[in-house]
Design an enzyme around this catalytic site. Structure first.
Site, short mmCIF file in Angstrom:
data_model
loop_
_atom_site.label_atom_id
_atom_site.label_comp_id
_atom_site.label_asym_id
_atom_site.label_seq_id
_atom_site.Cartn_x
_atom_site.Cartn_y
_atom_site.Cartn_z
CB CYS A 170 -0.91 -0.01 1.23
SG CYS A 170 -1.79 -1.57 1.47
CB ILE A 200 -3.80 -10.74 3.76
CG1 ILE A 200 -2.75 -11.51 2.94
CG2 ILE A 200 -4.17 -11.54 5.01
CD1 ILE A 200 -1.43 -11.72 3.67
CG ASN A 221 4.06 -0.31 1.59
OD1 ASN A 221 3.43 -1.15 0.96
ND2 ASN A 221 5.14 0.28 1.10
CD GLU A 230 0.96 -8.52 1.85
OE1 GLU A 230 0.53 -9.06 2.90
OE2 GLU A 230 0.23 -7.92 1.05
CG ASP A 265 -0.27 -8.67 6.41
OD1 ASP A 265 -1.34 -8.07 6.19
OD2 ASP A 265 0.76 -8.49 5.74
N GLY A 316 12.81 -12.99 -8.44
CA GLY A 316 14.07 -13.55 -7.95
C GLY A 316 15.08 -12.55 -7.44
#
Length: 640
Positions: A2, A54, A79, A81, A104, A371
């Site tokens: 966010c 979430i 902001n 996860e 979360d 990655g």
């Protein structure tokens, strides 16, 4: 994932800034188009744009929580996860705490109440957050260990503001009495390094909270910063015959990280290039989502695309694959928009195709894995092989070494052996400053006549090198890149280009438990058998298709050298230089001469030119207000 904005006023007049905060949120609409809100009390005002991933129906922010005797003691804006949020909630519930959501974010604020500032030690994820304690009247903020999520701040006599993007602070400049002068030191660092190093920004009065740091501040006070994460590569020898144990530990850590990174209430996809890093992530993600979608990008010019290799990898691991081809015209047209999204320029041509592949991916998914970080953690850059090739020079007497160094500097440019001799007789601290090696000081002064030697790259790198004297040579280079190239280039473009398209990017390699394994890998398990990331390649033998496993690292090939010399971008570059109002910064006649030399094949100036051109476009947008980035600003109601 966010966009946050938090203002702590110095005079207890927070309600007067609510409208300005709401307006500034518009600049970050792309970071969170699903919902927006503000909250204030006498001292603080919070604003938030949400990209719901979430607990979509709940977990709205700014989030309020408190213990039973003061149920709205804290306000949180966050902001990122937190991938271990389920385990954290269970641990805190066992300690007697009640939760109001399934998201979360709430475990952060409950954890802060329980552990205080040490809550950051318990978080596994990517984050930038701000907490306001209405009882102690203290603001606490933090960034994740590696700097995956950004956090800018500025302080004036009216207060201190934190934001996910600098442009939202710039939007409030008048209300805050914020000066907008440019930082000459930061400009030189940018041209030298191709990015603006933390904690700087190109504006003098706007800084960044550094990766792995927390900050505290009270109304009218100063920002106090503490570092809680200091990465250290503590290489441990692997007993002969026990190498497979190391490879198994790497595989388990990475698989566990990918499993955690797949947690979401929306569809998760994966970027897929022709290299081992993204292929390993996609192959592991496929185990948790049989219908995984993968995405890649390439160019029309032959030889500058990993599309075919990525398609072969997608077929081998059994995933549906989507490709976006970028034309030179699309590339040029997108540059102003991309510089606006970046906040400060990053002179990495690969961020443009990243923008386009993110745009394509957002049509199908809301979250992607990638990655980033594998090269820094596992020793993947080709330059990391340099200590092996230069090892013989370390055995020479000091006087002979210095003499050979003087000789190397008078040899003609281009003479065979000159570069090897010069680099071999130059200490690592002076020769290696990350992957951004475009200008030497003479070249720098050609375009920046006012450049100062005391402001060159050593000012940025010296403290990092000073903290790594006990590490092996490759580990010292990795450590430097963690603090410079990775957080200044790799993670900035990853965050900004994906969030520009309201797409959440997750990076499983940059996980605290993966790092715990990676930091122990010895020199001979990083650089071995003529390749890089040796231990990672061995760990992925049963996971990654053979055609990728030992493929040479290419980076992201962009045909910039050809485009700037040809019809594709030469005219655009020439016009950009001539029209730019940066005569007080650059020697524009010299930049134009470099462009001509590049076109005529005298020298490959492509990266140097791109560094200057990116700055000029940025300057045209944020300083001159002459270039329109063509951003569609969305209006939405802000709930007060």
């Amino acid at each position: 994932m966010c966009g946050l904005l938090a203002l702590l006023t110095a005079r207890g007049d927070a309600p007067e800034f609510t409208d300005a905060v709401g307006r500034s949120l518009q600049c970050m609409y792309h970071r969170g188009p699903d919902a927006a809100g503000t909250w204030n009390d006498g001292d603080a005002v919070f604003g938030f744009n949400r990209l719901a991933i979430i607990d979509i129906e709940h977990s709205h922010q700014p989030l309020r929580w408190g213990p039973a005797d003061n149920p709205e003691r804290y306000a949180l804006t966050f902001n990122g996860e937190i991938y271990n949020y389920v385990e954290l909630r269970e641990e805190l519930q066992a300690a007697g705490y009640a939760f109001n959501t399934e998201g979360d974010g709430e475990p952060i604020v409950v954890g802060y109440h329980h552990w205080g500032a040490n809550v950051v030690e318990h978080l596994r994820g990517m984050f930038a957050f701000v907490i306001w304690d209405t009882e102690t009247r203290t603001m606490f903020a933090a960034r994740d260990q590696f700097g995956i999520k950004p956090l800018f701040y500025a302080t004036t006599d009216k207060g201190t503001v934190f934001a996910s993007e600098k442009k939202s602070i710039l939007e409030m400049a008048d209300e805050l009495g914020l000066g907008l002068g440019l930082d000459r030191r930061a400009i030189e660092h940018y041209v030298d390094l191709q990015y603006v190093p933390e904690p700087e920004s190109l504006h003098e009065e706007i800084r960044r909270v550094e990766s792995g740091c927390t900050v505290t501040i009270k109304p009218g006070g100063k920002v106090h910063s503490d570092r809680y994460f200091e990465p250290h590569f503590d290489s441990q020898p692997v007993p002969k015959g026990k190498e497979q144990d190391l490879y198994d530990r790497i595989a388990r850590a990475l698989e566990g990280s990918v499993e955690k990174h797949m947690r979401a209430d929306v569809t998760v996809g994966s970027f897929l290039s022709g290299g081992i890093d993204s292929t390993a992530i996609a192959a592991l993600a496929k185990r948790h989502n049989p219908n995984l979608l993968t995405f890649t990008t390439g160019f029309e010019r032959e030889g500058y695309s990993e599309v075919d290799v990525a398609a072969e990898s997608a077929e081998a691991i059994g995933v549906e694959h989507i490709v976006k081809i970028v034309s030179p015209e699309e590339y040029a047209d997108a540059i102003p928009k991309i510089m606006w999204y970046l906040d400060d320029p990053v002179a990495d041509p690969s961020l443009v195709p990243l923008f386009f592949v993110a745009q394509e991916a957002r049509k199908h998914v809301k979250v992607v894995l990638s990655g980033e970080g594998a090269d820094e953690l596992f020793g993947g850059y080709t330059i990391y092989k340099e200590p092996l090739s230069l090892a013989p020079f370390e055995k020479l007497p000091s006087a002979l070494n210095k003499g050979l160094n003087r000789l190397s500097r008078v040899l003609p440019d281009g003479m065979k052996g000159k570069s090897l001799l010069e680099r071999g007789t130059t200490p690592m601290e002076d020769r290696y400053y990350g992957n951004a090696r475009s200008f030497n000081f003479d070249q720098l002064q050609r375009v920046l006549p006012w450049a100062k030697r005391e402001w060159d790259h050593r000012e940025v790198t010296a403290p990092i090198y000073a903290a790594s004297t006990d590490m092996d040579p490759v580990a010292r280079m990795q450590n430097l890149d963690l603090f410079t190239w990775m957080r200044g280039d790799i993670l900035v473009k990853a965050d900004k280009m994906n969030m520009a398209n309201s797409l959440e990017l997750r990076v499983p390699f940059l996980d605290k438990e993966v790092f715990e394994v990676a930091q122990t890998i010895p020199f001979d398990q990083k650089i071995a058998n003529g390749t890089t990331k040796y231990a990672l390649r061995k760990a992925m033998e049963q996971i990654v298709p053979p055609h990728v496993l030992h493929r040479k690292k290419l980076g992201f090939p962009v045909p910039m050298r050809h485009w700037l010399a040809g019809d594709e971008l030469f005219g655009w570059a020439q016009d950009t230089i001539r029209e730019s109002l940066t005569d007080d910064i650059f020697a524009k006649d010299q930049v134009l001469e470099m462009l001509k030399e590049h076109r005529d094949g005298v020298s490959d100036h492509s990266r140097r030119l791109w560094t200057v051109l990116a700055f000029m476009v940025w300057h045209g947008i944020f300083v001159e207000h002459r270039i329109d980035p063509q951003i569609e600003h969305k209006d939405y109601p802000v709930e007060l």
